[in-house]
Design a protein around this motif. Structure first.
Motif, mmCIF file in Angstrom:
data_model
loop_
_atom_site.group_PDB
_atom_site.id
_atom_site.type_symbol
_atom_site.label_atom_id
_atom_site.label_comp_id
_atom_site.label_asym_id
_atom_site.label_seq_id
_atom_site.Cartn_x
_atom_site.Cartn_y
_atom_site.Cartn_z
ATOM 1 N N ALA A 75 1.145 -1.014 0.223
ATOM 2 C CA ALA A 75 -0.610 -0.298 -0.294
ATOM 3 C C ALA A 75 1.013 0.920 -0.052
ATOM 4 C CB ALA A 75 -0.688 0.208 1.602
ATOM 5 N N ALA A 76 1.697 1.418 0.997
ATOM 6 C CA ALA A 76 2.571 2.292 1.040
ATOM 7 C C ALA A 76 3.252 2.817 -0.441
ATOM 8 C CB ALA A 76 3.494 1.891 2.099
ATOM 9 N N LEU A 77 3.794 1.644 -1.252
ATOM 10 C CA LEU A 77 3.966 1.660 -2.761
ATOM 11 C C LEU A 77 3.466 1.779 -4.187
ATOM 12 C CD1 LEU A 77 6.885 -1.183 -1.856
ATOM 13 C CD2 LEU A 77 7.692 1.453 -1.995
ATOM 14 N N GLY A 78 2.413 2.245 -3.472
ATOM 15 C CA GLY A 78 1.152 2.043 -4.225
ATOM 16 C C GLY A 78 0.718 1.428 -5.558
ATOM 17 N N VAL A 79 0.965 0.057 -5.280
ATOM 18 C CA VAL A 79 1.078 -0.966 -5.652
ATOM 19 C C VAL A 79 -0.218 -1.642 -5.770
ATOM 20 C CG1 VAL A 79 3.352 -1.233 -6.668
ATOM 21 C CG2 VAL A 79 2.397 -2.551 -4.554
ATOM 22 N N ALA A 80 -0.954 -1.600 -4.052
ATOM 23 C CA ALA A 80 -2.572 -2.128 -3.870
ATOM 24 C C ALA A 80 -3.234 -2.452 -4.524
ATOM 25 C CB ALA A 80 -2.243 -2.182 -2.288
ATOM 26 N N GLU A 81 -3.340 -1.205 -4.554
ATOM 27 C CA GLU A 81 -5.312 -1.192 -5.767
ATOM 28 C C GLU A 81 -5.044 -1.999 -7.308
ATOM 29 O OE1 GLU A 81 -7.612 2.285 -7.085
ATOM 30 O OE2 GLU A 81 -6.122 2.689 -6.050
ATOM 31 N N ARG A 82 -4.043 -2.436 -7.883
ATOM 32 C CA ARG A 82 -3.834 -2.891 -8.736
ATOM 33 C C ARG A 82 -3.902 -4.458 -8.490
ATOM 34 N NH1 ARG A 82 -3.867 -1.069 -14.353
ATOM 35 N NH2 ARG A 82 -2.350 -2.852 -15.147
ATOM 36 N N GLY A 83 -2.885 -4.397 -7.952
ATOM 37 C CA GLY A 83 -2.431 -5.409 -7.377
ATOM 38 C C GLY A 83 -1.061 -6.507 -7.400
ATOM 39 N N TYR A 84 -0.685 -7.045 -6.676
ATOM 40 C CA TYR A 84 1.273 -7.758 -6.634
ATOM 41 C C TYR A 84 1.013 -8.782 -6.045
ATOM 42 C CZ TYR A 84 -0.600 -7.072 -1.934
ATOM 43 O OH TYR A 84 -1.674 -6.605 -0.608
ATOM 44 N N ARG A 85 1.858 -10.296 -6.170
ATOM 45 C CA ARG A 85 2.385 -11.527 -5.933
ATOM 46 C C ARG A 85 2.907 -11.726 -5.084
ATOM 47 N NH1 ARG A 85 2.770 -15.206 -10.686
ATOM 48 N NH2 ARG A 85 0.425 -15.081 -10.986
ATOM 49 N N LEU A 86 3.118 -12.312 -3.715
ATOM 50 C CA LEU A 86 3.762 -12.279 -2.633
ATOM 51 C C LEU A 86 4.356 -14.160 -2.903
ATOM 52 C CD1 LEU A 86 2.009 -10.909 0.230
ATOM 53 C CD2 LEU A 86 3.613 -9.983 -0.945
ATOM 54 N N VAL A 87 5.549 -14.034 -2.636
ATOM 55 C CA VAL A 87 6.276 -15.778 -3.124
ATOM 56 C C VAL A 87 6.899 -16.050 -2.312
ATOM 57 C CG1 VAL A 87 7.571 -17.271 -4.832
ATOM 58 C CG2 VAL A 87 6.171 -15.435 -6.124
ATOM 59 N N ILE A 88 6.717 -17.275 -1.462
ATOM 60 C CA ILE A 88 7.529 -17.891 -0.993
ATOM 61 C C ILE A 88 8.366 -19.268 -0.933
ATOM 62 C CG2 ILE A 88 7.995 -18.957 1.667
ATOM 63 C CD1 ILE A 88 5.940 -16.739 2.767
ATOM 64 N N ASN A 89 9.605 -18.662 -1.868
ATOM 65 C CA ASN A 89 10.442 -19.860 -2.786
ATOM 66 C C ASN A 89 11.005 -21.049 -1.108
ATOM 67 O OD1 ASN A 89 9.923 -19.233 -4.977
ATOM 68 N ND2 ASN A 89 11.717 -17.853 -5.118
ATOM 69 N N THR A 90 10.552 -22.097 -1.202
ATOM 70 C CA THR A 90 10.927 -22.998 -0.294
ATOM 71 C C THR A 90 11.447 -24.618 -0.409
ATOM 72 O OG1 THR A 90 9.071 -21.702 1.318
ATOM 73 C CG2 THR A 90 10.169 -23.925 2.132
ATOM 74 N N GLY A 91 13.368 -24.583 -0.041
ATOM 75 C CA GLY A 91 13.721 -25.783 -0.547
ATOM 76 C C GLY A 91 14.111 -25.659 -1.555
ATOM 77 N N HIS A 92 14.914 -26.444 -2.187
ATOM 78 C CA HIS A 92 14.724 -27.087 -3.308
ATOM 79 C C HIS A 92 13.749 -26.979 -4.635
ATOM 80 C CE1 HIS A 92 16.443 -29.214 -6.984
ATOM 81 N NE2 HIS A 92 17.529 -29.406 -6.689
ATOM 82 N N ASP A 93 13.093 -27.350 -4.589
ATOM 83 C CA ASP A 93 12.088 -27.331 -5.775
ATOM 84 C C ASP A 93 11.508 -25.947 -5.742
ATOM 85 O OD1 ASP A 93 12.848 -29.824 -6.283
ATOM 86 O OD2 ASP A 93 11.214 -31.105 -5.777
ATOM 87 N N GLY A 94 11.726 -25.860 -4.716
ATOM 88 C CA GLY A 94 10.718 -24.135 -4.349
ATOM 89 C C GLY A 94 11.986 -23.498 -4.695
ATOM 90 N N GLY A 95 12.743 -23.872 -5.419
ATOM 91 C CA GLY A 95 13.639 -22.677 -5.797
ATOM 92 C C GLY A 95 14.260 -21.234 -5.358
ATOM 93 N N GLN A 96 14.500 -22.410 -3.859
ATOM 94 C CA GLN A 96 14.283 -21.555 -2.769
ATOM 95 C C GLN A 96 16.466 -20.754 -3.032
ATOM 96 O OE1 GLN A 96 14.192 -22.639 1.323
ATOM 97 N NE2 GLN A 96 15.386 -19.900 1.674
ATOM 98 N N THR A 97 17.506 -19.631 -3.158
ATOM 99 C CA THR A 97 18.294 -19.886 -3.191
ATOM 100 C C THR A 97 19.329 -19.372 -2.214
ATOM 101 O OG1 THR A 97 18.463 -18.315 -4.761
ATOM 102 C CG2 THR A 97 18.942 -19.624 -5.790
ATOM 103 N N VAL A 98 18.484 -18.498 -1.446
ATOM 104 C CA VAL A 98 19.512 -17.198 0.183
ATOM 105 C C VAL A 98 18.649 -18.376 0.651
ATOM 106 C CG1 VAL A 98 19.746 -15.469 0.659
ATOM 107 C CG2 VAL A 98 19.470 -15.700 -1.220
ATOM 108 N N HIS A 99 18.751 -18.747 1.566
ATOM 109 C CA HIS A 99 18.104 -19.713 2.824
ATOM 110 C C HIS A 99 18.678 -18.692 4.669
ATOM 111 C CE1 HIS A 99 18.547 -23.058 0.268
ATOM 112 N NE2 HIS A 99 19.660 -22.729 0.455
ATOM 113 N N HIS A 100 17.394 -17.947 3.976
ATOM 114 C CA HIS A 100 16.923 -16.637 5.422
ATOM 115 C C HIS A 100 15.863 -16.326 4.668
ATOM 116 C CE1 HIS A 100 17.330 -13.675 8.241
ATOM 117 N NE2 HIS A 100 16.342 -13.609 7.643
ATOM 118 N N LEU A 101 14.864 -16.978 5.239
ATOM 119 C CA LEU A 101 13.374 -17.114 4.532
ATOM 120 C C LEU A 101 12.792 -15.373 4.411
ATOM 121 C CD1 LEU A 101 10.082 -17.619 4.962
ATOM 122 C CD2 LEU A 101 10.197 -16.865 7.024
#
Ligand code: 5GP
Ligand code: ZN
Length: 116
Positions: A75-101
């Motif tokens: 909302a603060a960045l002004g993208v809430a109205e048009r929409g956005y995507r949240l992604v949490i890549n988890t583990g190897h098959d999830g495509g996680q490359t940095v191992h800090h949540l």
């Protein structure tokens, strides 16, 4: 506790620079180094947690804060109205490359489905 050699712990404690876009009690938001959308930021807990799979039941308040902070930041960045995507890549098959949540917040273009 910060984890030695964790790049996101180093960003959280200021050892490595990042373009910070916000902060909550337990989390920070900063721009992704290699953006995949016009707006692409990462929301991380200040404390080290290797991935969502490593979260305990006792982390539920922290996990909730990551999502509410993501919502507030969008909302603060002004993208809430048009929409956005949240992604949490988890583990190897999830495509996680940095191992800090981290939660990716992507916006500024039409997202497609399925993801790659
Ligand atoms: P993952 O693939 O683990 O879900 O996403 C890791 C993300 O961290 C990637 O989008 C990558 O561009 C980003 N990243 C990796 N190293 C750095 C860094 O040093 N600084 C910033 N700002 N982003 C990084
Ligand atoms: Zn870490």
């Amino acid at each position: 506790m910060a984890e030695t050699n964790c790049i996101f712990c180093k960003i959280a404690n200021g050892e490595i620079p990042a373009k910070r876009l916000g902060e909550s009690a337990q989390a920070i938001a900063f721009a992704d180094l290699n953006p995949q959308a016009p707006t692409h930021l990462l929301i991380i807990p200040k404390q080290h947690l290797a991935s969502l799979a490593h979260a305990a039941d006792a982390d539920s308040a922290l996990l909730g804060e990551l999502l509410t902070f993501a919502k507030t930041t969008a909302a603060a960045l002004g993208v809430a109205e048009r929409g956005y995507r949240l992604v949490i890549n988890t583990g190897h098959d999830g495509g996680q490359t940095v191992h800090h949540l981290h939660v990716h917040l992507l916006a500024g273009r039409q997202m497609s489905w399925p993801p790659g």
